[in-house]
Design an enzyme around this catalytic site. Structure first.
Site, PDB file in Angstrom:
ATOM      1  N   SER A  52       0.808  -1.198   0.183  1.00  0.00           N
ATOM      2  CA  SER A  52       0.049  -0.075   0.026  1.00  0.00           C
ATOM      3  C   SER A  52       0.922   1.102  -0.042  1.00  0.00           C
ATOM      4  O   SER A  52       2.083   1.095   0.335  1.00  0.00           O
ATOM      5  CB  SER A  52      -0.955   0.149   1.149  1.00  0.00           C
ATOM      6  OG  SER A  52      -1.473   1.238   1.467  1.00  0.00           O
ATOM      7  N   TYR A  91      -2.223   0.250  10.675  1.00  0.00           N
ATOM      8  CA  TYR A  91      -2.128  -0.281   9.209  1.00  0.00           C
ATOM      9  C   TYR A  91      -0.983  -0.146   8.587  1.00  0.00           C
ATOM     10  O   TYR A  91      -0.159  -1.010   7.815  1.00  0.00           O
ATOM     11  CB  TYR A  91      -3.203   0.171   8.389  1.00  0.00           C
ATOM     12  CG  TYR A  91      -3.305  -0.285   7.166  1.00  0.00           C
ATOM     13  CD1 TYR A  91      -3.714  -1.457   6.594  1.00  0.00           C
ATOM     14  CD2 TYR A  91      -3.027   0.486   5.923  1.00  0.00           C
ATOM     15  CE1 TYR A  91      -3.932  -2.069   5.218  1.00  0.00           C
ATOM     16  CE2 TYR A  91      -3.224   0.269   4.566  1.00  0.00           C
ATOM     17  CZ  TYR A  91      -3.402  -0.973   4.191  1.00  0.00           C
ATOM     18  OH  TYR A  91      -3.632  -1.643   2.996  1.00  0.00           O
TER      19      TYR A  91
END
Length: 228
Positions: A128, A141
């Site tokens: 990501s 995250y």
């Protein structure tokens, strides 16, 4: 046994994982990993040589992969994205996101290393933009994605006969992104995001780069620019 190369994709019931399975299906036998058995079966039904592999990735064992003796491509696409400020994020959330996004990836890879070595295989980790830069509200995250990046970098050095690619997609029009936008209080605007199929084509390009090429990192961002 099929003579076509075999690819195993986690998170294959939807989003990027499903798009990757669809992109690889014309040339590979695809094994579709995930928890939603019905959704996996539906995806498999639309592909020419696909097998649903219902599994809880955080509890995968050697018995789960016993039938896989040779694996050409392993795509780690499953993941969770709990958001929140550090002051509001309990330890159980940190442990859960690390378990799914990092520990499960490491364990599945470890169990499949003999099959990957037999094929001179390719491991691709769907990371990501949060694995390149941490922002407020994304602590757990982002930490998991930075850890995933470290895992891939280490695997690449420890297993020089394998190819290992980290893919960093920007915002992508998936169910996960819809939940992210709800948390952020913003509109879900899929025309401003990457399409899952676009990310899948980039992954396919890495897989098909040729035996003399090792594409170690791949970053994609939406052409529409930053989302606020």
């Amino acid at each position: 046994m099929s003579e076509r190369p075999t690819a195993l994709i986690t998170g294959a019931s939807r989003g990027i994982g499903r798009a990757v399975a669809q992109a690889l299906a014309p040339t590979h036998r695809v094994v579709l990993g995930g928890r939603d058995e019905a959704a996996l079966a539906a995806v498999a039904a639309g592909l020419p040589d696909a097998t649903a592999w219902p599994v809880e990735l955080t509890r995968v064992t050697a018995a789960d992969v016993a039938g896989i003796e040779r694996l050409d491509v392993l795509v780690h696409s499953a993941g969770i994205a709990p958001l929140g400020r550090i002051a509001d994020t309990p330890g159980e959330t940190w442990r859960a996101v690390m378990d799914v996004n990092v520990a499960a990836v490491a364990e599945l890879t470890r169990l499949l290393l003999p099959a990957l070595r037999a094929a001179g295989g390719h491991v691709l980790c769907v990371n990501s933009g949060a694995g390149q830069r941490a922002n407020p509200g994304w602590g757990a995250y982002a930490a998991s994605k930075f850890a995933l990046r470290a895992f891939a970098d280490t695997l690449r050095q420890e297993e020089p006969e394998l190819r290992v690619t980290t893919v960093y997609p920007g915002r992508t029009a998936t169910d996960m992104q819809r939940k992210v936008r709800e948390h952020e209080g913003g509109a879900f605007e899929p025309d401003r995001y990457l399409e899952p199929a676009t990310v899948a084509r980039a992954i396919l390009a890495a897989v098909n780069a040729g035996p003399d090429a090792h594409l170690t990192e791949l970053t994609l961002r939406p052409a529409a620019g930053p989302v606020t």
